[in-house]
Design an enzyme around this catalytic site. Structure first.
Site, PDB file in Angstrom:
ATOM      1  N   GLU A 130       0.834  -1.207   0.000  1.00  0.00           N
ATOM      2  CA  GLU A 130       0.000   0.000   0.000  1.00  0.00           C
ATOM      3  C   GLU A 130       0.862   1.247   0.000  1.00  0.00           C
ATOM      4  O   GLU A 130       1.972   1.238   0.523  1.00  0.00           O
ATOM      5  CB  GLU A 130      -0.959  -0.004   1.188  1.00  0.00           C
ATOM      6  CG  GLU A 130      -0.348  -0.417   2.499  1.00  0.00           C
ATOM      7  CD  GLU A 130      -1.403  -0.763   3.551  1.00  0.00           C
ATOM      8  OE1 GLU A 130      -1.715   0.118   4.339  1.00  0.00           O
ATOM      9  OE2 GLU A 130      -1.902  -1.911   3.554  1.00  0.00           O
ATOM     10  N   LYS A 132       2.512   4.619   1.039  1.00  0.00           N
ATOM     11  CA  LYS A 132       2.755   5.229   2.347  1.00  0.00           C
ATOM     12  C   LYS A 132       2.423   6.708   2.216  1.00  0.00           C
ATOM     13  O   LYS A 132       3.168   7.486   1.617  1.00  0.00           O
ATOM     14  CB  LYS A 132       4.218   5.040   2.748  1.00  0.00           C
ATOM     15  CG  LYS A 132       4.531   5.513   4.144  1.00  0.00           C
ATOM     16  CD  LYS A 132       5.923   5.035   4.552  1.00  0.00           C
ATOM     17  CE  LYS A 132       6.257   5.392   5.993  1.00  0.00           C
ATOM     18  NZ  LYS A 132       6.294   6.822   6.241  1.00  0.00           N
ATOM     19  N   ASP A 134       1.906  10.531   2.928  1.00  0.00           N
ATOM     20  CA  ASP A 134       2.731  11.475   3.669  1.00  0.00           C
ATOM     21  C   ASP A 134       1.826  12.453   4.400  1.00  0.00           C
ATOM     22  O   ASP A 134       1.484  13.512   3.886  1.00  0.00           O
ATOM     23  CB  ASP A 134       3.659  12.211   2.703  1.00  0.00           C
ATOM     24  CG  ASP A 134       4.833  12.817   3.431  1.00  0.00           C
ATOM     25  OD1 ASP A 134       4.974  12.570   4.647  1.00  0.00           O
ATOM     26  OD2 ASP A 134       5.608  13.540   2.785  1.00  0.00           O
ATOM     27  N   TYR A 242      -5.565   2.462   7.452  1.00  0.00           N
ATOM     28  CA  TYR A 242      -4.711   1.347   7.078  1.00  0.00           C
ATOM     29  C   TYR A 242      -4.523   0.324   8.192  1.00  0.00           C
ATOM     30  O   TYR A 242      -3.711  -0.580   8.069  1.00  0.00           O
ATOM     31  CB  TYR A 242      -3.352   1.841   6.586  1.00  0.00           C
ATOM     32  CG  TYR A 242      -2.653   2.805   7.525  1.00  0.00           C
ATOM     33  CD1 TYR A 242      -2.214   2.389   8.781  1.00  0.00           C
ATOM     34  CD2 TYR A 242      -2.431   4.134   7.150  1.00  0.00           C
ATOM     35  CE1 TYR A 242      -1.573   3.263   9.642  1.00  0.00           C
ATOM     36  CE2 TYR A 242      -1.791   5.020   8.004  1.00  0.00           C
ATOM     37  CZ  TYR A 242      -1.373   4.581   9.253  1.00  0.00           C
ATOM     38  OH  TYR A 242      -0.750   5.447  10.103  1.00  0.00           O
ATOM     39  N   LYS A 346      11.213   3.401   1.031  1.00  0.00           N
ATOM     40  CA  LYS A 346      11.099   4.851   0.838  1.00  0.00           C
ATOM     41  C   LYS A 346      11.392   5.252  -0.610  1.00  0.00           C
ATOM     42  O   LYS A 346      12.255   4.688  -1.262  1.00  0.00           O
ATOM     43  CB  LYS A 346      12.097   5.563   1.762  1.00  0.00           C
ATOM     44  CG  LYS A 346      11.884   5.243   3.230  1.00  0.00           C
ATOM     45  CD  LYS A 346      10.607   5.846   3.769  1.00  0.00           C
ATOM     46  CE  LYS A 346      10.842   7.250   4.182  1.00  0.00           C
ATOM     47  NZ  LYS A 346      10.400   7.622   5.493  1.00  0.00           N
ATOM     48  N   CYS A 440      11.870  45.583 -18.823  1.00  0.00           N
ATOM     49  CA  CYS A 440      11.837  44.218 -19.338  1.00  0.00           C
ATOM     50  C   CYS A 440      13.253  43.750 -19.681  1.00  0.00           C
ATOM     51  O   CYS A 440      13.961  44.433 -20.423  1.00  0.00           O
ATOM     52  CB  CYS A 440      10.959  44.174 -20.585  1.00  0.00           C
ATOM     53  SG  CYS A 440      11.023  42.590 -21.431  1.00  0.00           S
ATOM     54  N   CYS A 443      13.527  43.555 -23.624  1.00  0.00           N
ATOM     55  CA  CYS A 443      13.364  44.672 -24.564  1.00  0.00           C
ATOM     56  C   CYS A 443      13.421  46.041 -23.927  1.00  0.00           C
ATOM     57  O   CYS A 443      13.212  47.045 -24.612  1.00  0.00           O
ATOM     58  CB  CYS A 443      12.069  44.508 -25.350  1.00  0.00           C
ATOM     59  SG  CYS A 443      10.597  44.971 -24.417  1.00  0.00           S
ATOM     60  N   CYS A 458       5.732  42.991 -18.979  1.00  0.00           N
ATOM     61  CA  CYS A 458       6.390  43.884 -19.915  1.00  0.00           C
ATOM     62  C   CYS A 458       5.316  44.613 -20.714  1.00  0.00           C
ATOM     63  O   CYS A 458       4.313  44.024 -21.096  1.00  0.00           O
ATOM     64  CB  CYS A 458       7.261  43.059 -20.858  1.00  0.00           C
ATOM     65  SG  CYS A 458       7.778  43.974 -22.310  1.00  0.00           S
ATOM     66  N   CYS A 464       8.659  43.475 -28.056  1.00  0.00           N
ATOM     67  CA  CYS A 464       9.436  42.572 -27.199  1.00  0.00           C
ATOM     68  C   CYS A 464       9.684  41.212 -27.873  1.00  0.00           C
ATOM     69  O   CYS A 464       8.738  40.548 -28.296  1.00  0.00           O
ATOM     70  CB  CYS A 464       8.690  42.366 -25.894  1.00  0.00           C
ATOM     71  SG  CYS A 464       9.544  41.303 -24.737  1.00  0.00           S
TER      72      CYS A 464
HETATM   73  S1  IVH Z   1       1.218   0.985   8.933  1.00  0.00           S
HETATM   74  C1  IVH Z   1       2.500  -0.853  12.714  1.00  0.00           C
HETATM   75  N1  IVH Z   1       0.432   1.840   6.580  1.00  0.00           N
HETATM   76  O1  IVH Z   1       3.937   5.811   8.203  1.00  0.00           O
HETATM   77  C2  IVH Z   1       2.312  -0.224  11.412  1.00  0.00           C
HETATM   78  N2  IVH Z   1       1.612   3.317   8.006  1.00  0.00           N
HETATM   79  O2  IVH Z   1       6.460   4.860  10.100  1.00  0.00           O
HETATM   80  C3  IVH Z   1       2.025   1.205  11.513  1.00  0.00           C
HETATM   81  N3  IVH Z   1       1.880   5.576   7.107  1.00  0.00           N
HETATM   82  O3  IVH Z   1       3.425   7.133  11.213  1.00  0.00           O
HETATM   83  C4  IVH Z   1       1.844   1.905  10.281  1.00  0.00           C
HETATM   84  N4  IVH Z   1       0.816   5.220   5.217  1.00  0.00           N
HETATM   85  O4  IVH Z   1       1.377   7.258   9.841  1.00  0.00           O
HETATM   86  C5  IVH Z   1       1.074   2.136   7.725  1.00  0.00           C
HETATM   87  N5  IVH Z   1      -0.360   2.508   4.502  1.00  0.00           N
HETATM   88  C6  IVH Z   1       0.278   2.782   5.647  1.00  0.00           C
HETATM   89  C7  IVH Z   1       0.811   4.068   5.905  1.00  0.00           C
HETATM   90  C8  IVH Z   1       1.483   4.288   7.111  1.00  0.00           C
HETATM   91  C9  IVH Z   1       1.463   6.110   5.959  1.00  0.00           C
HETATM   92  C10 IVH Z   1       2.651   6.297   8.149  1.00  0.00           C
HETATM   93  C11 IVH Z   1       2.092   6.112   9.526  1.00  0.00           C
HETATM   94  C12 IVH Z   1       3.258   5.991  10.435  1.00  0.00           C
HETATM   95  C13 IVH Z   1       4.414   5.900   9.511  1.00  0.00           C
HETATM   96  C14 IVH Z   1       5.157   4.611   9.802  1.00  0.00           C
END
Ligand code: IVH
Length: 788
Positions: A130, A132, A134, A242, A346, A440, A443, A458, A464
């Site tokens: 899934e 991650k 932000d 999640y 990451k 400008c 020109c 401009c 120009c």
């Molecule tokens: S699982 C025990 N799933 O990433 C597992 N975390 O370092 C806990 N995060 O602060 C997290 N998307 O807020 C999980 N699909 C996802 C996520 C997710 C973002 C964030 C979460 C946590 C950090 C994990």
């Protein structure tokens, strides 16, 4: 008896409303679920709003009917003085990271070794992959299906109680859908701000000179940290969940007997099923979540998502891989503060620090001047970045950026890299601030920043080099000089070949020169040169429009031509000849908007021109009984706007500042553009070439005073096809006779000319009883004034 029935009646109304409120809540929650969890709405947004308003009405009349799960509670509540601390039932953990494929394979190997210490199984592990997100991790607590608490992660063991803020997020169900939920449910997920909402929020902040958020994550965090939840309600936040099981461990999969309220259907065996259940309860889960077999498939998923990342509607900083099976998860357990059964891979960071080497100013093809930062090249968001946009003058001031600064560059998605903040501080910084050019860079023409606009432009539109191609394309276009056969492609080739630098050069082109460019035969070259020759004879409105002065469209060009009647008079005009900015004593913003409101609500006042003026107008203004408009002020207003017609379409700003257009439709901004344009020596040179060398001309004579213009003050509409002339030609002829030509039919329309296969405008004209002329009738009319 009376008393009884009255009470009875109130009771029955109240109980009906109680039922209606409950139904509305149910409907609204259901539609919310369709919209967020299923991504499949069945009613329109406005229908949803209508239901919501009805519920708000009921709750306003009977506050006792408000419930914690009411969708009306998303608007925010009274500010808190501080957030309370709440302990998490089980810690909110973090994740281990993998930065490359090898580390991911190591992770998989570690798990297999642990699960099969003697190497007895080669079977692939099933993982859920899934994105991650932000954002900010949040834990939600539901009791009997009602959201009762929401908390931030904090230090993992306890966080802040942000329930009031979370309630405002539409993607968070206030009540779980269905029936199959246990008495207590804890759900975890990520609150984030989608990119589009973030851009909008910052755009607004930029316009009003407020502080910007550096990225969507900060914006989401800042929005959740509000003690006043009405502020949070105004921010475009979403929440995607999640995690269900480990947060609620011991609840959902409790082995302990005796919890009579536990629903029997909750025998979950894996993460994906848990996510599907959350979806059914009404949560938003990520659509890109998939289960795959084995680590190589996880690596493929990474590649696929890396390709999608830039175009996702939200920021992600990696991928989370989780062992799907709960049995295996339990066998693997936890180390320190992270589960062994999950890992985050990451992505390359979207922000990086580098040095600002210089700031340069680029002129766009429409004359907008944009500051561009030249950077020490840095790898960010997967590419090497050496330039970033600084947007505009205000942005430079906001950042207080100086050459040599250490800056944070952000590149998210396909958005142009931006500088989000400066990390250098204090004494070490250079004194070299960035000065925005007043001329400008291409020109040397003056630059203009229109009031209320952030963009600096401009003003050398005709000359120009940066604007050359656009200026010439516009000049040649159908509604401007109407040069047949001079399309965009040919303009580009002529400019690229160095044959044409400004519009006047077009008229010096020879057949041989034109024939020399790509795919141009002798014949079409001749045709173009002929078309150019024909275009020499034009009209003043077309010519003014063709010059491409900023904000001077066809309507304004026609108004300028009507008012000044010659290019020389226009050239000699100053700002004061376009707008009168005298001010009206005693009229401030409040009075002005009160009067404008009234004028607009009386728009139906059907008066003949001149019917309401002078003393009558003064008396009428006083009779409106607007605070602040007594006799003296009314007289001042009438002195500036002597008749009702002049007053009725005024804006509050005009009225408050006492600005009055002298040229119809031309306010201070347009006036400034026109005046500046004609003050650029280079523009004047080109103008001179156009008129004297290229011999562009039009008949300056024609009727000049309103008295001589038979159709002066009239509004005409053209519709359908005329067989003897183009619509443009018809418009020009009408304008020569003093008429205004409008695009739509209203009660103010004097006459409609209906050609072949006229449609809705003709129907509307008939309905309104507007005079209609067919082509023959129109021809006769033109005949009649042929001498003018
Ligand atoms: S699982 C025990 N799933 O990433 C597992 N975390 O370092 C806990 N995060 O602060 C997290 N998307 O807020 C999980 N699909 C996802 C996520 C997710 C973002 C964030 C979460 C946590 C950090 C994990």
């Amino acid at each position: 008896m009376l008393v009884y029935s009255a009470v009875g009646q109130t009771d029955s109304v109240a109980s009906e409303l109680t039922v209606e409120a409950a139904t509305l809540r149910e409907q609204l929650n259901h539609h919310n679920y369709r919209y967020y969890a299923l991504d499949d709405p069945v009613i329109t947004d406005s229908e949803y709003d209508r239901l919501l308003r009805r519920l708000q009405d009921i709750e306003a009349r009977f506050p006792a009917l408000k419930t914690a799960d009411s969708p009306t509670q998303r608007v925010g509540s009274a500010p808190l003085s501080a957030f309370a601390t709440v302990a998490h039932s089980t810690p909110m953990l973090s994740l281990d990271n993998a930065f490359n494929d090898a580390e991911l394979r190591d992770f998989d190997q570690r798990l297999r070794n642990r699960l099969h210490p003697n190497g007895q199984s080669e079977a692939d592990i099933e993982y859920v992959c899934e994105p991650k997100l932000d954002g900010i991790a949040v834990s939600l607590l539901y009791e009997d299906g009602i959201l009762v608490q929401a908390a931030t992660r904090g230090d993992g063991y306890s966080g802040e109680n942000i329930t009031a803020n979370i309630r405002t997020i539409a993607a968070v169900p206030l009540r779980l859908q269905g029936e199959d939920f246990p008495a207590t449910v804890e759900v975890r997920g990520e609150v984030y701000m989608p990119r589009e909402g973030f851009e909008r929020l910052n755009q607004r902040a930029r316009e009003s000179g407020e502080k910007l958020f550096v990225n969507p994550r900060n914006a989401a965090a800042g929005s959740l940290r509000q003690l006043d939840s009405t502020v949070t309600a105004s921010r475009p936040l979403e929440m995607c969940v999640y995690g269900l099981r480990h947060a609620a461990a011991g609840q959902l999969n409790s082995d302990e007997p005796g919890d009579g309220r536990m629903h029997p259907s909750l025998t979950l065996t894996n993460h994906l099923d848990a996510m599907m259940l959350l979806k059914r309860w009404g949560f938003l889960i990520n659509k890109l979540m998939v289960a795959v077999s084995g680590i190589e498939a996880c690596i493929d998923y990474y590649q696929r998502l890396a390709g999608l990342r830039d175009n996702l509607p939200y920021d992600i900083d990696g991928i989370v891989y989780k062992v799907n099976s709960f049995t295996l998860q339990d066998q693997l357990g936890f180390v320190a503060r992270a589960p062994r059964w999950a890992i985050a891979r990451k992505f390359p960071a979207q922000e990086a620090t580098t040095t600002l080497l210089a700031v340069e100013f680029q002129v766009g093809r429409t004359g907008a001047i944009t500051p561009v930062a030249r950077l020490q090249p840095v790898f960010v968001g997967g590419v090497t970045v050496s330039n970033a946009t600084l947007h505009n003058q205000d942005e430079i001031a906001r950042l207080d950026i100086r050459v040599g600064d250490q800056v944070v560059v952000r590149r998210a998605g396909d958005v142009i890299p931006q500088i989000v903040r400066i990390v250098s501080d204090g004494a070490a910084r250079s004194k070299q601030t960035i000065v925005f050019p007043t001329r400008c860079p291409e020109c040397e023409s003056d630059v203009v920043r229109a009031p209320g606009e952030a963009v600096v432009r401009c003003s050398g539109g005709l000359y120009c080099p940066a604007q050359r191609k656009e200026a010439i394309k516009h000049f040649a276009s159908r509604r401007a000089m109407d040069i047949d056969g001079l399309g965009d492609k040919i303009v580009e080739q002529l400019v690229d070949a160095g044959l044409v630098k400004d519009p006047a050069d077009l008229y010096a082109l020879t057949v041989e020169q034109v024939a020399g460019i790509d795919r141009m035969g002798e014949k079409s070259a001749q045709n173009l040169v002929d078309a150019l020759a024909r275009s020499r004879r034009t009209t003043l409105p077309r010519f003014l429009y063709a010059l491409g002065i900023r904000e001077v469209g066809e309507v304004t060009a026609a108004a300028l031509a009507r008012h000044f009647r010659s290019i020389d008079r226009l050239l000699a005009a100053g700002q004061q000849d376009f707008v009168d900015t005298g001010g009206i004593k005693g009229v401030g913003e409040v009075t002005a908007s009160a009067l404008v409101d009234r004028l607009q609500s009386q728009q139906s006042l059907e008066l003949k021109p001149g019917q309401l003026q002078g003393d009558d107008l003064v008396n009428w203004l006083v009779s409106l009984d607007i605070r602040g408009i007594r006799a003296e002020v009314a007289e001042a207003i009438a002195a500036r706007y002597p008749s009702y017609e002049e007053l009725k379409n005024i804006t509050a700003e005009e009225l408050a500042s006492g600005t009055k257009s002298i040229v119809e439709g031309v306010g201070p901004v347009v006036a400034q553009h026109v005046v500046t344009f004609f003050h650029q020596p280079h523009n004047l040179e080109v103008l001179d070439k156009l008129l004297n060398r290229a011999r562009i001309h039009w008949s300056e004579e024609g009727p000049t005073t309103p008295g001589e213009q038979p159709l002066f003050g009239q509004t005409w509409v053209l519709t359908g096809t005329l067989s003897t002339m183009t619509r443009d030609e018809a418009r020009r002829r009408l304008e020569r006779l003093g008429a205004k030509v409008a695009g739509s039919v209203s009660v103010r329309t004097t006459c409609v000319v209906a050609g072949e296969s006229a449609g809705s405008k003709l129907v509307r004209a008939r309905a309104l009883g507007v005079r209609i002329l067919d082509e023959a009738g129109f021809g006769e009319l033109l005949e009649q004034y042929a001498s003018l």
